[in-house]
Scaffold this active site. Sequence first.
Site, PDB file in Angstrom:
ATOM      1  CD  GLU A  73      37.860  38.735  43.703  1.00  0.00           C
ATOM      2  OE1 GLU A  73      38.637  38.763  44.664  1.00  0.00           O
ATOM      3  OE2 GLU A  73      36.764  38.113  43.725  1.00  0.00           O
TER       4      GLU A  73
ATOM      5  CG  HIS B  43      32.776  44.213  43.738  1.00  0.00           C
ATOM      6  ND1 HIS B  43      33.884  44.565  44.494  1.00  0.00           N
ATOM      7  CD2 HIS B  43      32.498  42.936  44.073  1.00  0.00           C
ATOM      8  CE1 HIS B  43      34.238  43.545  45.262  1.00  0.00           C
ATOM      9  NE2 HIS B  43      33.404  42.553  45.025  1.00  0.00           N
TER      10      HIS B  43
ATOM     11  CG  ASN C  77      41.117  41.409  45.028  1.00  0.00           C
ATOM     12  OD1 ASN C  77      41.788  42.438  45.211  1.00  0.00           O
ATOM     13  ND2 ASN C  77      39.882  41.450  44.571  1.00  0.00           N
TER      14      ASN C  77
ATOM     15  CE1 TYR D 155      39.459  37.755  51.123  1.00  0.00           C
ATOM     16  CE2 TYR D 155      39.514  37.638  48.732  1.00  0.00           C
ATOM     17  CZ  TYR D 155      39.156  38.295  49.894  1.00  0.00           C
ATOM     18  OH  TYR D 155      38.496  39.495  49.824  1.00  0.00           O
TER      19      TYR D 155
ATOM     20  NE  ARG E 266      38.625  47.592  45.112  1.00  0.00           N
ATOM     21  CZ  ARG E 266      38.438  46.285  44.996  1.00  0.00           C
ATOM     22  NH1 ARG E 266      38.774  45.468  45.971  1.00  0.00           N
ATOM     23  NH2 ARG E 266      37.907  45.790  43.901  1.00  0.00           N
TER      24      ARG E 266
ATOM     25  CD  GLU F  49      38.022  41.904  47.329  1.00  0.00           C
ATOM     26  OE1 GLU F  49      37.886  40.721  47.722  1.00  0.00           O
ATOM     27  OE2 GLU F  49      37.274  42.418  46.479  1.00  0.00           O
TER      28      GLU F  49
END
Length: 479
Positions: free
Chosen positions: A173, A128, A303, A305, A84, A380
């Site tokens: 995002e 992005h 995504n 984290y 990606r 991600e």
Amino acid sequence: MSDSATPATPVTFPPAFLWGAATSAYQIEGAVREDGRTPSIWDTFSHTPGRTAGGDHGDIAVDHYHRWREDVALMADLGLGAYRFSVSWSRVQPTGRGPAVQRGLDFYRRLVDELLAKGIKPAVTLYHWDLPQELEDAGGWPERDTAYRFAEYAGIVGEALGDRVEQWITLNEPWCSAFLGYASGVHAPGRTDPVSALRAAHHLNLAHGLGTQALRSVMPARNQVSLSLNTGVIRPLSPNDPADVAAARKIDNLSGGVFHGPILHGAYPETLLEATSSLTDWSCVEDGDLDLIHQPLDALGLNYYTPTLVSAADPNAKGPRADGHGASEHSPWPAADDVAFHQSPGEQTEMGWSVDPTGLHELLMRYHREAPGLPLYITENGAAYDDKPDADGKVHDPERVAYLHSHLSAVRQAITDGADVRGYFLWSLLDNFEWAYGYEKRFGAVYVDYTTQQRTPKSSALWYARAAKSGVLPDPEDI
């Protein structure tokens, strides 16, 4: 969620599961003045004193623009099934308007052809965070016209690459673009106006809808159009306290509902509109906008984290906002000054983010319920650690290996629990320019010596390569 994965009970993935890695243009390409490229908002922001750690910028980054063949060969050696990457808008359409610069498109054509020759599926992200500076000078994402400029750009790239690229992501995002870019100012363009941030969020949604239409008008019907959201996993500090639960709902609306509401359901959450009514009447939402935004998706990228822990604010408490999104006197959470953020418990990465794979499972199951039948991808997931070569030049990162094992185990558990998760893109393939953190934070599975540009796969890259090739998670101790 229970993670029963042990070396005695290996975690095995479905045969068709896609094993990938991800990057973004400004973070890796460099060559910011070559072949007609003009500045993006990140060029301007990173060259503004005080905006990035150490005054770092992406002028050279990791020189992927010149080293792409080497990087694709590295991906092939690691057995990646997909890659990606994002397209630099100002490399393709320097002013954000008008005809394409073919030299810019040719770079991506060559990259796609090389990936396909190596058996690696390209997944293109159109945006992005690197808006052409000329569009920001004209008002940026708070201006409605920017959404229409994005649609034109999407059509250009879709027409150039759509015959060979099947996976497309409109936006990465958009929360960061809107709220870190226009409310807290810790990301480009560095503005601090919460009303502009809310307008930007709507126009990013509109750009997604218009961009999706533009892509589908120029590409084969087989191609898949999606977007990548970083909807937070928002948890109340005291789940039995109604005030904390209300605080979590407010942040959840600002984190996720502002995007998935109109994109998945064709409407903004009423609770979001009420909570932000002191700032805006949402008159930027024009007749027909919600229908334009609510385009059918072929998949959804997520995504993840770390989770976010919140409570109702104590008016007497003072201190920094522990939301994990950089230091700023201005909040990225419009009309949410009554919410306090807390450090989640447990081990932390170099970003200060807690390591909690249960949040990834929770996120996947949420969207399994939110959008039943919609295929999901983790676009991600990864962690920053203080990686250094040893005396032999090898880079051992057991913390990242453990992180990946636990989070991929959470993905597998979500699949077991019914979520249609089709693939996983590790963030990131390479150490790179980490936005406002400059080159201080290393997320890569491949170590980059920023002086020599030498690439060295870390232990985590070798571990991930074994997983990608076998479909089975190796013992994290076996590195």
